[in-house]
Write a protein that holds these residues in place. Structure first.
Motif, PDB file in Angstrom:
ATOM      1  N   ASP A 181       3.581  13.425  -2.661  1.00  0.00           N
ATOM      2  CA  ASP A 181       4.024  14.818  -2.566  1.00  0.00           C
ATOM      3  C   ASP A 181       5.183  14.956  -1.587  1.00  0.00           C
ATOM      4  O   ASP A 181       6.206  15.586  -1.883  1.00  0.00           O
ATOM      5  N   ALA A 182       5.048  14.357  -0.410  1.00  0.00           N
ATOM      6  CA  ALA A 182       6.099  14.460   0.600  1.00  0.00           C
ATOM      7  C   ALA A 182       7.380  13.775   0.131  1.00  0.00           C
ATOM      8  O   ALA A 182       8.488  14.276   0.367  1.00  0.00           O
ATOM      9  N   PHE A 183       7.239  12.644  -0.548  1.00  0.00           N
ATOM     10  CA  PHE A 183       8.427  11.937  -1.007  1.00  0.00           C
ATOM     11  C   PHE A 183       9.174  12.756  -2.054  1.00  0.00           C
ATOM     12  O   PHE A 183      10.412  12.860  -2.018  1.00  0.00           O
ATOM     13  N   ALA A 184       8.434  13.339  -2.980  1.00  0.00           N
ATOM     14  CA  ALA A 184       9.060  14.144  -4.035  1.00  0.00           C
ATOM     15  C   ALA A 184       9.750  15.382  -3.467  1.00  0.00           C
ATOM     16  O   ALA A 184      10.786  15.821  -3.980  1.00  0.00           O
ATOM     17  N   ARG A 185       9.197  15.952  -2.405  1.00  0.00           N
ATOM     18  CA  ARG A 185       9.782  17.162  -1.827  1.00  0.00           C
ATOM     19  C   ARG A 185      10.966  16.873  -0.915  1.00  0.00           C
ATOM     20  O   ARG A 185      11.892  17.689  -0.811  1.00  0.00           O
ATOM     21  N   ASN A 186      10.962  15.724  -0.260  1.00  0.00           N
ATOM     22  CA  ASN A 186      11.908  15.509   0.833  1.00  0.00           C
ATOM     23  C   ASN A 186      12.821  14.295   0.713  1.00  0.00           C
ATOM     24  O   ASN A 186      13.810  14.211   1.459  1.00  0.00           O
ATOM     25  N   TYR A 187      12.522  13.370  -0.179  1.00  0.00           N
ATOM     26  CA  TYR A 187      13.265  12.112  -0.162  1.00  0.00           C
ATOM     27  C   TYR A 187      13.881  11.726  -1.503  1.00  0.00           C
ATOM     28  O   TYR A 187      15.051  11.384  -1.574  1.00  0.00           O
ATOM     29  N   GLY A 188      13.069  11.709  -2.553  1.00  0.00           N
ATOM     30  CA  GLY A 188      13.579  11.223  -3.829  1.00  0.00           C
ATOM     31  C   GLY A 188      12.770  11.753  -4.986  1.00  0.00           C
ATOM     32  O   GLY A 188      12.405  12.926  -5.007  1.00  0.00           O
ATOM     33  N   VAL A 196       0.861  -1.164   0.000  1.00  0.00           N
ATOM     34  CA  VAL A 196       0.000   0.000   0.000  1.00  0.00           C
ATOM     35  C   VAL A 196       0.910   1.230   0.000  1.00  0.00           C
ATOM     36  O   VAL A 196       1.899   1.276   0.730  1.00  0.00           O
ATOM     37  N   THR A 197       0.564   2.256  -0.761  1.00  0.00           N
ATOM     38  CA  THR A 197       1.448   3.401  -0.974  1.00  0.00           C
ATOM     39  C   THR A 197       1.944   4.008   0.323  1.00  0.00           C
ATOM     40  O   THR A 197       3.152   4.207   0.511  1.00  0.00           O
ATOM     41  N   GLU A 198       1.015   4.328   1.231  1.00  0.00           N
ATOM     42  CA  GLU A 198       1.391   5.064   2.455  1.00  0.00           C
ATOM     43  C   GLU A 198       1.822   4.139   3.586  1.00  0.00           C
ATOM     44  O   GLU A 198       2.058   4.607   4.714  1.00  0.00           O
ATOM     45  N   MET A 199       1.947   2.872   3.303  1.00  0.00           N
ATOM     46  CA  MET A 199       2.375   1.924   4.334  1.00  0.00           C
ATOM     47  C   MET A 199       3.677   1.241   3.892  1.00  0.00           C
ATOM     48  O   MET A 199       4.750   1.797   4.041  1.00  0.00           O
ATOM     49  N   CYS A 200       3.592   0.053   3.338  1.00  0.00           N
ATOM     50  CA  CYS A 200       4.805  -0.708   3.032  1.00  0.00           C
ATOM     51  C   CYS A 200       5.642  -0.070   1.924  1.00  0.00           C
ATOM     52  O   CYS A 200       6.875  -0.133   1.965  1.00  0.00           O
ATOM     53  N   VAL A 201       4.998   0.537   0.933  1.00  0.00           N
ATOM     54  CA  VAL A 201       5.767   1.183  -0.137  1.00  0.00           C
ATOM     55  C   VAL A 201       6.527   2.375   0.421  1.00  0.00           C
ATOM     56  O   VAL A 201       7.742   2.513   0.226  1.00  0.00           O
ATOM     57  N   GLU A 202       5.827   3.244   1.106  1.00  0.00           N
ATOM     58  CA  GLU A 202       6.467   4.448   1.646  1.00  0.00           C
ATOM     59  C   GLU A 202       7.558   4.109   2.649  1.00  0.00           C
ATOM     60  O   GLU A 202       8.664   4.661   2.594  1.00  0.00           O
ATOM     61  N   ASP A 203       7.259   3.207   3.570  1.00  0.00           N
ATOM     62  CA  ASP A 203       8.238   2.877   4.602  1.00  0.00           C
ATOM     63  C   ASP A 203       9.497   2.290   3.976  1.00  0.00           C
ATOM     64  O   ASP A 203      10.624   2.637   4.363  1.00  0.00           O
ATOM     65  N   SER A 204       9.339   1.412   3.012  1.00  0.00           N
ATOM     66  CA  SER A 204      10.490   0.817   2.340  1.00  0.00           C
ATOM     67  C   SER A 204      11.278   1.861   1.556  1.00  0.00           C
ATOM     68  O   SER A 204      12.519   1.868   1.578  1.00  0.00           O
ATOM     69  N   ALA A 205      10.570   2.745   0.860  1.00  0.00           N
ATOM     70  CA  ALA A 205      11.246   3.751   0.037  1.00  0.00           C
ATOM     71  C   ALA A 205      12.006   4.759   0.891  1.00  0.00           C
ATOM     72  O   ALA A 205      13.134   5.160   0.556  1.00  0.00           O
ATOM     73  N   ARG A 206      11.425   5.182   1.992  1.00  0.00           N
ATOM     74  CA  ARG A 206      12.138   6.129   2.866  1.00  0.00           C
ATOM     75  C   ARG A 206      13.365   5.480   3.475  1.00  0.00           C
ATOM     76  O   ARG A 206      14.427   6.109   3.577  1.00  0.00           O
ATOM     77  N   HIS A 207      13.247   4.239   3.871  1.00  0.00           N
ATOM     78  CA  HIS A 207      14.404   3.537   4.411  1.00  0.00           C
ATOM     79  C   HIS A 207      15.480   3.370   3.342  1.00  0.00           C
ATOM     80  O   HIS A 207      16.679   3.427   3.646  1.00  0.00           O
ATOM     81  N   VAL A 257      16.254   5.482   1.088  1.00  0.00           N
ATOM     82  CA  VAL A 257      16.975   6.754   1.077  1.00  0.00           C
ATOM     83  C   VAL A 257      17.963   6.809   2.238  1.00  0.00           C
ATOM     84  O   VAL A 257      19.119   7.217   2.080  1.00  0.00           O
ATOM     85  N   HIS A 258      17.538   6.372   3.415  1.00  0.00           N
ATOM     86  CA  HIS A 258      18.426   6.377   4.583  1.00  0.00           C
ATOM     87  C   HIS A 258      19.613   5.441   4.392  1.00  0.00           C
ATOM     88  O   HIS A 258      20.683   5.658   4.972  1.00  0.00           O
ATOM     89  N   PHE A 259      19.432   4.393   3.587  1.00  0.00           N
ATOM     90  CA  PHE A 259      20.526   3.471   3.299  1.00  0.00           C
ATOM     91  C   PHE A 259      21.386   3.941   2.133  1.00  0.00           C
ATOM     92  O   PHE A 259      22.302   3.241   1.710  1.00  0.00           O
ATOM     93  N   GLY A 260      21.082   5.124   1.609  1.00  0.00           N
ATOM     94  CA  GLY A 260      21.938   5.735   0.598  1.00  0.00           C
ATOM     95  C   GLY A 260      21.584   5.452  -0.842  1.00  0.00           C
ATOM     96  O   GLY A 260      22.369   5.760  -1.741  1.00  0.00           O
ATOM     97  N   TYR A 261      20.392   4.901  -1.088  1.00  0.00           N
ATOM     98  CA  TYR A 261      20.001   4.589  -2.461  1.00  0.00           C
ATOM     99  C   TYR A 261      19.187   5.723  -3.074  1.00  0.00           C
ATOM    100  O   TYR A 261      18.149   6.108  -2.502  1.00  0.00           O
ATOM    101  N   PRO A 262      19.594   6.264  -4.223  1.00  0.00           N
ATOM    102  CA  PRO A 262      18.681   7.138  -4.961  1.00  0.00           C
ATOM    103  C   PRO A 262      17.398   6.356  -5.245  1.00  0.00           C
ATOM    104  O   PRO A 262      17.463   5.213  -5.718  1.00  0.00           O
ATOM    105  N   THR A 263      16.251   6.969  -4.941  1.00  0.00           N
ATOM    106  CA  THR A 263      15.003   6.200  -4.902  1.00  0.00           C
ATOM    107  C   THR A 263      13.884   6.909  -5.650  1.00  0.00           C
ATOM    108  O   THR A 263      13.695   8.120  -5.513  1.00  0.00           O
ATOM    109  N   ILE A 264      13.136   6.115  -6.403  1.00  0.00           N
ATOM    110  CA  ILE A 264      12.019   6.617  -7.203  1.00  0.00           C
ATOM    111  C   ILE A 264      10.745   5.883  -6.800  1.00  0.00           C
ATOM    112  O   ILE A 264      10.747   4.654  -6.637  1.00  0.00           O
ATOM    113  N   LEU A 265       9.651   6.621  -6.636  1.00  0.00           N
ATOM    114  CA  LEU A 265       8.314   6.046  -6.523  1.00  0.00           C
ATOM    115  C   LEU A 265       7.611   6.237  -7.868  1.00  0.00           C
ATOM    116  O   LEU A 265       7.660   7.323  -8.448  1.00  0.00           O
ATOM    117  N   VAL A 266       6.940   5.209  -8.346  1.00  0.00           N
ATOM    118  CA  VAL A 266       6.236   5.290  -9.632  1.00  0.00           C
ATOM    119  C   VAL A 266       4.760   5.532  -9.349  1.00  0.00           C
ATOM    120  O   VAL A 266       4.041   4.650  -8.876  1.00  0.00           O
TER     121      VAL A 266
END
Length: 213
Positions: free
Chosen positions: A186-193, A147-158, A160-169
């Motif tokens: 919106d938050a991911f595009a502004r703050n993470y990747g 789910v976008t705001e659960m497992c997808v978001e949590d994995s994608a933010r992590h 970034v913390h592990f140093g991977y350039p990251t894209i959400l589709v």
């Protein structure tokens, strides 16, 4: 611009029978609409020799203390047994009995592709995901699934913390609550990747590099 990546991996998050199929106990009906976009990306990554990785959320007793807050946690227990590997269930849009925790038939992993089981939202938490990425020499991650705001978001933010350039589709992720999905993207595009469409990602392969605005 995102630095050119030489070996990005596509991560297909939790596109499992118990989330995607019609009448599933934890159904995300919008997930079915993302199948063509995810399939297009899988084809592009495979055709270009890039890793395709799948995650599966699997039921575990460690989450039971959250049952009072998160009502769906109770679905993991009997008699429903949501996302329990090996539990067979029938669905409204498929024939026969299917494994509740299995990746849907439309997006089945190929032999040798990584399938990572996780008991938390993030693919990185309490797993060997980072070690697997290092073994594959992955230098960036593209996330799709549910789910976008659960497992997808949590994995994608992590990621970034592990140093991977990251894209959400954006057209290959799904949620039952559109405002939450929009806020996450919106938050991911502004703050993470980066947030891109499936066609934009596929086009980068035609151009010979994976880059993002």
């Amino acid at each position: 611009m995102l630095t050119e990546l030489t070996n990005p991996a596509l991560v297909v998050v939790d596109m499992q029978n118990d989330f995607v199929r019609k009448g599933a106990p934890m159904e995300v009906s919008a997930a079915r609409g993302t199948i063509p976009a995810i399939h297009k990306l899988m084809d592009a990554f495979r055709a270009n020799g890039k890793p395709v990785i799948f995650t599966r959320y699997v039921a575990d007793p460690l989450y039971r203390p959250l049952a009072r807050k998160l009502g769906w946690i109770g679905l993991l227990d009997a008699p429903t047994c949501a996302c329990v590997p090996g539990f067979m269930r029938s669905y409204g849009d498929a024939e026969g009995m299917l494994d509740a925790a299995q990746v849907i038939d439309e997006l089945l992993p190929l032999p040798g592709e990584t399938v990572l089981d996780k008991i938390y939202f993030s693919a990185f938490h309490a797993t060997d995901f980072e070690e697997r990425l290092k073994a594959l020499k992955v230098d960036g991650l593209v996330f799709v699934g549910t789910v976008t705001e659960m497992c997808v978001e949590d994995s994608a933010r992590h990621a970034v913390h592990f140093g991977y350039p990251t894209i959400l589709v954006e057209d290959a992720v799904s949620s039952n609550y559109v405002p939450s999905q929009r806020a996450t993207l919106d938050a991911f595009a502004r703050n993470y990747g980066w947030v891109m469409t499936a066609d934009e990602v596929v086009e980068t392969f035609r151009l010979g590099q994976l880059a993002a605005i």
